[in-house]
Design a protein around this motif. Sequence first.
Motif, PDB file in Angstrom:
ATOM      1  N   THR A   1      36.626  39.457  35.511  1.00 59.43           N
ATOM      2  CA  THR A   1      38.062  38.816  35.818  1.00 59.43           C
ATOM      3  C   THR A   1      39.189  39.343  34.511  1.00 59.43           C
ATOM      4  O   THR A   1      40.264  39.603  35.023  1.00 59.43           O
ATOM      5  CB  THR A   1      38.123  37.249  35.737  1.00 59.43           C
ATOM      6  OG1 THR A   1      37.354  36.752  36.783  1.00 59.43           O
ATOM      7  CG2 THR A   1      39.498  36.633  36.007  1.00 59.43           C
ATOM      8  N   LEU A   2      38.640  39.044  33.380  1.00 54.17           N
ATOM      9  CA  LEU A   2      39.494  39.517  32.675  1.00 54.17           C
ATOM     10  C   LEU A   2      39.666  41.115  32.197  1.00 54.17           C
ATOM     11  O   LEU A   2      41.067  41.512  32.154  1.00 54.17           O
ATOM     12  CB  LEU A   2      38.874  39.235  30.826  1.00 54.17           C
ATOM     13  CG  LEU A   2      39.072  37.605  30.462  1.00 54.17           C
ATOM     14  CD1 LEU A   2      38.075  37.346  29.032  1.00 54.17           C
ATOM     15  CD2 LEU A   2      40.364  37.061  30.597  1.00 54.17           C
TER      16      LEU A   2
ATOM     17  N   GLY B   1      43.453  42.366  32.769  1.00 51.97           N
ATOM     18  CA  GLY B   1      43.959  43.207  31.948  1.00 51.97           C
ATOM     19  C   GLY B   1      44.293  44.701  32.165  1.00 51.97           C
ATOM     20  O   GLY B   1      45.382  44.961  31.704  1.00 51.97           O
ATOM     21  N   LEU B   2      43.461  45.359  33.093  1.00 56.63           N
ATOM     22  CA  LEU B   2      44.166  46.552  33.534  1.00 56.63           C
ATOM     23  C   LEU B   2      45.393  46.396  34.327  1.00 56.63           C
ATOM     24  O   LEU B   2      46.133  47.240  34.456  1.00 56.63           O
ATOM     25  CB  LEU B   2      43.050  47.222  34.468  1.00 56.63           C
ATOM     26  CG  LEU B   2      41.662  47.751  33.555  1.00 56.63           C
ATOM     27  CD1 LEU B   2      40.609  48.141  34.398  1.00 56.63           C
ATOM     28  CD2 LEU B   2      42.096  48.719  32.600  1.00 56.63           C
TER      29      LEU B   2
ATOM     30  N   ALA C   1      44.140  44.943  39.755  1.00 57.56           N
ATOM     31  CA  ALA C   1      43.651  43.168  40.025  1.00 57.56           C
ATOM     32  C   ALA C   1      42.690  43.027  41.109  1.00 57.56           C
ATOM     33  O   ALA C   1      41.915  42.057  40.668  1.00 57.56           O
ATOM     34  CB  ALA C   1      45.024  42.767  40.335  1.00 57.56           C
ATOM     35  N   LEU C   2      42.325  43.767  41.911  1.00 55.29           N
ATOM     36  CA  LEU C   2      41.303  43.577  42.975  1.00 55.29           C
ATOM     37  C   LEU C   2      40.053  44.156  42.570  1.00 55.29           C
ATOM     38  O   LEU C   2      38.617  43.324  42.608  1.00 55.29           O
ATOM     39  CB  LEU C   2      41.701  43.991  44.377  1.00 55.29           C
ATOM     40  CG  LEU C   2      42.622  43.282  45.071  1.00 55.29           C
ATOM     41  CD1 LEU C   2      43.196  44.023  46.373  1.00 55.29           C
ATOM     42  CD2 LEU C   2      42.115  41.971  45.488  1.00 55.29           C
ATOM     43  N   ALA C   3      39.992  45.573  41.846  1.00 55.40           N
ATOM     44  CA  ALA C   3      38.762  46.121  41.900  1.00 55.40           C
ATOM     45  C   ALA C   3      38.636  46.919  40.453  1.00 55.40           C
ATOM     46  O   ALA C   3      37.871  47.897  40.302  1.00 55.40           O
ATOM     47  CB  ALA C   3      38.441  47.135  43.129  1.00 55.40           C
TER      48      ALA C   3
END
Length: 340
Positions: free
Chosen positions: A8-9, A13-14, A51-53
Amino acid sequence: MTARLSPTLLRFGLAFAALGLAFLGALLVLAGPAAGWALIALGLPLAGVLALAGDALGPRFGEVLSLRLTDLLGRTRPWTALLALYVALKIPVPLWPDGFPVLGLASTAALFLAALAFVWERAGWVRAGLLMAVSFSVGLGVEVLGSRTGFPFGAYSYATAPAPTLLGVPLIVPLGWFALTLTATCLSGGRPWLAGLLMMLWDVGLEPLMTAQRYWLWSDPLGLWAGAPLQNFLGWWAVGSGLAWVFTGLAPRLFGLRTLEWSWALPWWARSFPESREPRLSLLPGTPRRNPDFRVAYPIETFFLPGGLVLVGRYAEAAVTLAAMTLGLALARRVTRHDR
Protein backbone atom coordinates in the motif's frame (compact mmCIF):
# COMPACT_ATOMS: atom_id res chain seq x y z
CA MET A 1 18.17 -7.53 6.57
CA THR A 2 16.54 -4.68 4.68
CA ALA A 3 13.02 -3.51 5.51
CA ARG A 4 10.50 -3.55 2.69
CA LEU A 5 7.71 -1.08 2.15
CA SER A 6 4.20 -2.45 2.38
CA PRO A 7 2.42 -2.76 -0.99
CA THR A 8 0.00 0.00 0.00
CA LEU A 9 2.76 2.45 0.92
CA LEU A 10 4.63 1.59 -2.27
CA ARG A 11 1.57 2.18 -4.47
CA PHE A 12 0.66 5.46 -2.92
CA GLY A 13 4.24 6.65 -2.71
CA LEU A 14 4.62 6.13 -6.44
CA ALA A 15 1.22 7.71 -7.09
CA PHE A 16 2.15 10.83 -5.12
CA ALA A 17 5.44 11.01 -7.05
CA ALA A 18 3.44 10.98 -10.29
CA LEU A 19 1.17 13.70 -8.92
CA GLY A 20 4.31 15.66 -8.13
CA LEU A 21 5.27 15.34 -11.79
CA ALA A 22 1.90 16.81 -12.78
CA PHE A 23 2.35 19.55 -10.18
CA LEU A 24 5.75 20.39 -11.68
CA GLY A 25 4.02 20.63 -15.05
CA ALA A 26 1.54 23.12 -13.59
CA LEU A 27 4.39 25.24 -12.26
CA LEU A 28 6.00 25.21 -15.73
CA VAL A 29 2.71 26.25 -17.33
CA LEU A 30 2.51 29.18 -14.92
CA ALA A 31 6.08 30.14 -15.80
CA GLY A 32 5.38 29.94 -19.53
CA PRO A 33 6.96 26.78 -21.02
CA ALA A 34 4.39 24.73 -22.92
CA ALA A 35 6.23 21.51 -21.98
CA GLY A 36 4.38 21.67 -18.67
CA TRP A 37 1.19 20.48 -20.35
CA ALA A 38 2.96 17.26 -21.37
CA LEU A 39 3.98 16.62 -17.74
CA ILE A 40 0.39 17.20 -16.60
CA ALA A 41 -0.96 14.85 -19.29
CA LEU A 42 1.57 12.21 -18.22
CA GLY A 43 1.46 12.64 -14.45
CA LEU A 44 -2.29 12.57 -13.79
CA PRO A 45 -3.20 9.24 -15.45
CA LEU A 46 0.10 7.73 -14.28
CA ALA A 47 -0.81 8.56 -10.68
CA GLY A 48 -4.06 6.63 -11.00
CA VAL A 49 -2.36 3.64 -12.61
CA LEU A 50 0.38 3.50 -9.97
CA ALA A 51 -2.14 3.87 -7.13
CA LEU A 52 -3.82 0.70 -8.41
CA ALA A 53 -0.84 -1.46 -9.34
CA GLY A 54 2.38 0.31 -8.44
CA ASP A 55 3.45 -2.62 -6.28
CA ALA A 56 3.22 -5.04 -9.25
CA LEU A 57 5.69 -3.43 -11.64
CA GLY A 58 6.96 -6.23 -13.87
CA PRO A 59 5.60 -8.89 -16.22
CA ARG A 60 2.24 -9.18 -14.41
CA PHE A 61 1.63 -5.43 -14.25
CA GLY A 62 -1.06 -5.35 -16.96
CA GLU A 63 -2.92 -8.33 -15.50
CA VAL A 64 -2.85 -6.94 -11.95
CA LEU A 65 -3.93 -3.51 -13.15
CA SER A 66 -6.89 -4.96 -15.05
CA LEU A 67 -8.04 -7.08 -12.10
CA ARG A 68 -7.76 -4.23 -9.61
CA LEU A 69 -9.49 -1.76 -11.91
CA THR A 70 -12.42 -4.15 -12.31
CA ASP A 71 -12.53 -4.68 -8.55
CA LEU A 72 -12.32 -0.93 -7.93
CA LEU A 73 -15.23 -0.20 -10.24
CA GLY A 74 -17.26 -2.90 -8.52
CA ARG A 75 -16.62 -1.34 -5.10
CA THR A 76 -16.96 2.32 -6.06
CA ARG A 77 -19.70 4.00 -4.08
CA PRO A 78 -21.34 7.39 -4.64
CA TRP A 79 -19.22 8.95 -1.88
CA THR A 80 -15.94 7.75 -3.42
CA ALA A 81 -17.01 9.06 -6.83
CA LEU A 82 -17.77 12.45 -5.25
CA LEU A 83 -14.42 12.38 -3.46
CA ALA A 84 -12.73 11.76 -6.82
CA LEU A 85 -14.64 14.76 -8.21
CA TYR A 86 -13.37 16.81 -5.28
CA VAL A 87 -9.79 15.92 -6.23
CA ALA A 88 -10.39 16.53 -9.94
CA LEU A 89 -11.73 20.02 -9.26
CA LYS A 90 -8.48 20.94 -7.51
CA ILE A 91 -6.33 20.11 -10.51
CA PRO A 92 -7.25 23.12 -12.74
CA VAL A 93 -6.58 25.66 -9.96
CA PRO A 94 -2.97 26.45 -10.95
CA LEU A 95 -4.00 26.77 -14.59
CA TRP A 96 -6.88 29.16 -13.81
CA PRO A 97 -5.80 31.23 -10.79
CA ASP A 98 -8.65 33.72 -11.19
CA GLY A 99 -11.11 30.85 -10.97
CA PHE A 100 -10.09 29.91 -7.40
CA PRO A 101 -13.41 31.08 -5.87
CA VAL A 102 -15.42 29.01 -8.37
CA LEU A 103 -13.21 25.92 -8.17
CA GLY A 104 -12.81 26.25 -4.40
CA LEU A 105 -16.56 26.34 -3.83
CA ALA A 106 -17.16 23.49 -6.30
CA SER A 107 -14.50 21.24 -4.77
CA THR A 108 -15.67 21.96 -1.21
CA ALA A 109 -19.28 21.26 -2.24
CA ALA A 110 -18.15 17.94 -3.75
CA LEU A 111 -16.34 17.07 -0.50
CA PHE A 112 -19.44 18.06 1.50
CA LEU A 113 -21.68 15.83 -0.66
CA ALA A 114 -19.15 13.00 -0.43
CA ALA A 115 -19.24 13.26 3.37
CA LEU A 116 -23.05 13.29 3.37
CA ALA A 117 -23.21 10.27 1.04
CA PHE A 118 -20.65 8.41 3.18
CA VAL A 119 -22.63 8.85 6.40
CA TRP A 120 -25.91 8.07 4.61
CA GLU A 121 -24.47 4.81 3.27
CA ARG A 122 -22.88 3.69 6.52
CA ALA A 123 -25.30 5.04 9.15
CA GLY A 124 -28.58 5.83 7.41
CA TRP A 125 -30.25 9.03 6.30
CA VAL A 126 -31.38 10.14 9.77
CA ARG A 127 -27.87 10.22 11.19
CA ALA A 128 -26.51 11.74 7.98
CA GLY A 129 -28.99 14.60 8.24
CA LEU A 130 -28.32 15.13 11.94
CA LEU A 131 -24.52 15.20 11.58
CA MET A 132 -24.77 17.56 8.63
CA ALA A 133 -27.26 19.88 10.34
CA VAL A 134 -25.29 20.05 13.60
CA SER A 135 -21.92 20.74 11.98
CA PHE A 136 -23.29 23.21 9.41
CA SER A 137 -25.25 25.20 12.00
CA VAL A 138 -22.47 25.16 14.61
CA GLY A 139 -19.83 25.98 11.99
CA LEU A 140 -21.90 28.88 10.65
CA GLY A 141 -22.77 30.05 14.15
CA VAL A 142 -19.19 30.19 15.45
CA GLU A 143 -18.05 31.98 12.28
CA VAL A 144 -20.78 34.61 12.55
CA LEU A 145 -19.95 35.04 16.25
CA GLY A 146 -16.21 35.02 15.65
CA SER A 147 -16.18 37.51 12.79
CA ARG A 148 -18.37 39.96 14.76
CA THR A 149 -17.01 39.61 18.29
CA GLY A 150 -13.53 38.06 18.04
CA PHE A 151 -14.61 35.00 20.05
CA PRO A 152 -13.58 32.17 19.86
CA PHE A 153 -10.94 32.63 17.14
CA GLY A 154 -9.69 36.21 17.39
CA ALA A 155 -10.26 39.42 15.41
CA TYR A 156 -10.91 38.76 11.70
CA SER A 157 -13.33 39.82 8.98
CA TYR A 158 -15.10 38.30 5.99
CA ALA A 159 -15.54 41.70 4.32
CA THR A 160 -13.40 40.68 1.31
CA ALA A 161 -14.86 37.17 0.93
CA PRO A 162 -16.15 36.21 -2.54
CA ALA A 163 -19.81 35.29 -2.99
CA PRO A 164 -21.89 33.33 -2.19
CA THR A 165 -22.13 34.20 1.49
CA LEU A 166 -24.60 33.29 4.23
CA LEU A 167 -25.05 35.79 7.08
CA GLY A 168 -21.83 37.39 5.91
CA VAL A 169 -19.88 34.10 5.98
CA PRO A 170 -18.68 32.55 2.69
CA LEU A 171 -20.66 29.37 2.04
CA ILE A 172 -17.46 27.38 1.62
CA VAL A 173 -16.80 27.71 5.38
CA PRO A 174 -19.85 25.95 6.96
CA LEU A 175 -19.73 23.35 4.17
CA GLY A 176 -16.13 22.69 5.14
CA TRP A 177 -16.86 22.29 8.85
CA PHE A 178 -18.96 19.18 8.16
CA ALA A 179 -16.43 17.53 5.87
CA LEU A 180 -13.41 18.43 8.03
CA THR A 181 -15.06 17.18 11.21
CA LEU A 182 -16.09 13.89 9.63
CA THR A 183 -12.60 13.33 8.18
CA ALA A 184 -10.85 14.06 11.46
CA THR A 185 -13.26 11.98 13.55
CA CYS A 186 -12.83 8.99 11.23
CA LEU A 187 -9.04 9.37 11.28
CA SER A 188 -8.98 9.67 15.07
CA GLY A 189 -11.01 6.49 15.60
CA GLY A 190 -13.73 8.46 17.38
CA ARG A 191 -11.41 10.27 19.82
CA PRO A 192 -12.71 13.87 20.05
CA TRP A 193 -9.49 15.34 21.46
CA LEU A 194 -7.47 13.87 18.59
CA ALA A 195 -10.05 14.89 15.97
CA GLY A 196 -9.84 18.48 17.24
CA LEU A 197 -6.04 18.36 17.04
CA LEU A 198 -6.13 17.05 13.48
CA MET A 199 -8.49 19.86 12.47
CA MET A 200 -6.22 22.41 14.12
CA LEU A 201 -3.23 21.08 12.14
CA TRP A 202 -5.35 21.27 8.96
CA ASP A 203 -6.04 24.93 9.73
CA VAL A 204 -2.28 25.59 9.82
CA GLY A 205 -2.44 25.36 6.03
CA LEU A 206 -5.87 26.91 5.56
CA GLU A 207 -4.92 30.20 7.23
CA PRO A 208 -2.14 31.31 4.84
CA LEU A 209 -3.93 29.98 1.75
CA MET A 210 -7.35 31.47 2.43
CA THR A 211 -5.98 34.82 3.59
CA ALA A 212 -3.88 34.95 0.41
CA GLN A 213 -7.15 34.46 -1.52
CA ARG A 214 -8.82 37.10 0.72
CA TYR A 215 -11.56 34.82 2.00
CA TRP A 216 -10.94 36.35 5.40
CA LEU A 217 -8.51 38.94 6.77
CA TRP A 218 -6.96 39.06 10.23
CA SER A 219 -6.68 42.23 12.31
CA ASP A 220 -5.73 40.60 15.59
CA PRO A 221 -2.91 42.40 17.44
CA LEU A 222 -1.54 39.04 18.65
CA GLY A 223 -1.19 37.52 15.17
CA LEU A 224 1.10 34.50 15.26
CA TRP A 225 0.69 32.64 11.95
CA ALA A 226 -0.59 34.24 8.73
CA GLY A 227 -2.17 36.89 10.96
CA ALA A 228 -3.99 34.32 13.11
CA PRO A 229 -3.36 34.40 16.89
CA LEU A 230 -2.80 31.39 19.12
CA GLN A 231 -6.43 31.83 20.20
CA ASN A 232 -7.53 30.84 16.71
CA PHE A 233 -5.87 27.44 16.88
CA LEU A 234 -7.12 26.79 20.41
CA GLY A 235 -10.59 27.74 19.15
CA TRP A 236 -10.29 25.32 16.26
CA TRP A 237 -9.28 22.54 18.64
CA ALA A 238 -12.16 23.31 21.03
CA VAL A 239 -14.88 23.60 18.37
CA GLY A 240 -13.53 20.61 16.41
CA SER A 241 -13.34 18.46 19.55
CA GLY A 242 -16.87 19.46 20.54
CA LEU A 243 -18.29 18.62 17.11
CA ALA A 244 -16.41 15.31 17.05
CA TRP A 245 -17.84 14.46 20.49
CA VAL A 246 -21.35 15.07 19.16
CA PHE A 247 -20.57 13.00 16.04
CA THR A 248 -19.49 10.01 18.14
CA GLY A 249 -22.71 10.25 20.13
CA LEU A 250 -24.92 10.43 17.05
CA ALA A 251 -23.23 7.63 15.08
CA PRO A 252 -20.78 5.69 17.29
CA ARG A 253 -20.34 2.67 15.02
CA LEU A 254 -19.43 4.94 12.12
CA PHE A 255 -16.19 5.65 13.98
CA GLY A 256 -15.48 2.13 15.23
CA LEU A 257 -17.15 2.53 18.63
CA ARG A 258 -19.03 -0.71 19.20
CA THR A 259 -21.21 -0.02 22.21
CA LEU A 260 -24.63 1.60 21.90
CA GLU A 261 -23.94 3.51 25.12
CA TRP A 262 -22.22 6.07 22.91
CA SER A 263 -25.57 6.93 21.31
CA TRP A 264 -26.30 9.49 24.02
CA ALA A 265 -26.85 12.29 21.49
CA LEU A 266 -29.35 10.48 19.28
CA PRO A 267 -32.97 11.66 19.78
CA TRP A 268 -35.23 8.98 21.25
CA TRP A 269 -37.44 8.95 18.15
CA ALA A 270 -34.50 8.09 15.90
CA ARG A 271 -32.84 5.31 17.92
CA SER A 272 -34.75 2.56 16.11
CA PHE A 273 -33.20 3.52 12.74
CA PRO A 274 -30.48 1.10 11.61
CA GLU A 275 -26.91 2.13 12.42
CA SER A 276 -25.54 0.84 9.13
CA ARG A 277 -26.85 -0.26 5.75
CA GLU A 278 -25.46 -2.46 3.03
CA PRO A 279 -24.31 -0.28 0.11
CA ARG A 280 -26.63 -0.66 -2.87
CA LEU A 281 -24.91 1.33 -5.59
CA SER A 282 -21.71 0.57 -7.48
CA LEU A 283 -20.37 0.92 -10.99
CA LEU A 284 -20.31 -2.84 -11.55
CA PRO A 285 -22.52 -5.63 -10.14
CA GLY A 286 -21.21 -7.88 -7.42
CA THR A 287 -20.99 -8.29 -3.66
CA PRO A 288 -19.37 -5.19 -2.19
CA ARG A 289 -16.35 -5.49 0.08
CA ARG A 290 -15.46 -3.22 2.94
CA ASN A 291 -14.66 0.24 1.61
CA PRO A 292 -12.04 2.60 3.03
CA ASP A 293 -13.61 5.23 5.22
CA PHE A 294 -13.63 8.99 4.97
CA ARG A 295 -10.22 9.36 6.61
CA VAL A 296 -8.69 9.20 3.12
CA ALA A 297 -9.56 12.89 2.63
CA TYR A 298 -6.85 13.90 5.13
CA PRO A 299 -3.83 12.54 3.20
CA ILE A 300 -5.33 13.98 0.01
CA GLU A 301 -5.30 17.42 1.62
CA THR A 302 -1.80 16.76 2.96
CA PHE A 303 -0.73 16.76 -0.69
CA PHE A 304 -2.92 19.48 -2.15
CA LEU A 305 -2.91 22.10 0.62
CA PRO A 306 0.89 22.61 0.71
CA GLY A 307 0.81 22.49 -3.09
CA GLY A 308 -1.70 25.34 -3.16
CA LEU A 309 0.55 27.39 -0.89
CA VAL A 310 3.51 26.81 -3.23
CA LEU A 311 1.43 28.10 -6.13
CA VAL A 312 0.70 31.39 -4.32
CA GLY A 313 4.37 31.80 -3.38
CA ARG A 314 4.05 30.81 0.29
CA TYR A 315 6.96 28.35 0.36
CA ALA A 316 7.75 28.47 4.08
CA GLU A 317 4.06 28.10 4.95
CA ALA A 318 3.83 25.15 2.55
CA ALA A 319 6.72 23.39 4.31
CA VAL A 320 5.22 24.01 7.76
CA THR A 321 1.78 22.81 6.60
CA LEU A 322 3.23 19.64 5.12
CA ALA A 323 5.13 18.94 8.35
CA ALA A 324 2.08 19.69 10.53
CA MET A 325 -0.36 17.50 8.59
CA THR A 326 2.18 14.69 8.23
CA LEU A 327 2.67 14.83 11.99
CA GLY A 328 -1.11 14.57 12.39
CA LEU A 329 -1.23 11.48 10.17
CA ALA A 330 1.63 9.86 12.07
CA LEU A 331 0.04 10.62 15.45
CA ALA A 332 -3.34 9.28 14.35
CA ARG A 333 -1.75 6.10 13.03
CA ARG A 334 0.13 5.55 16.29
CA VAL A 335 -2.86 6.26 18.54
CA THR A 336 -5.32 4.11 16.54
CA ARG A 337 -2.97 1.25 15.56
CA HIS A 338 -4.72 -1.27 17.83
CA ASP A 339 -8.30 -0.22 17.03
CA ARG A 340 -8.97 -2.71 14.23
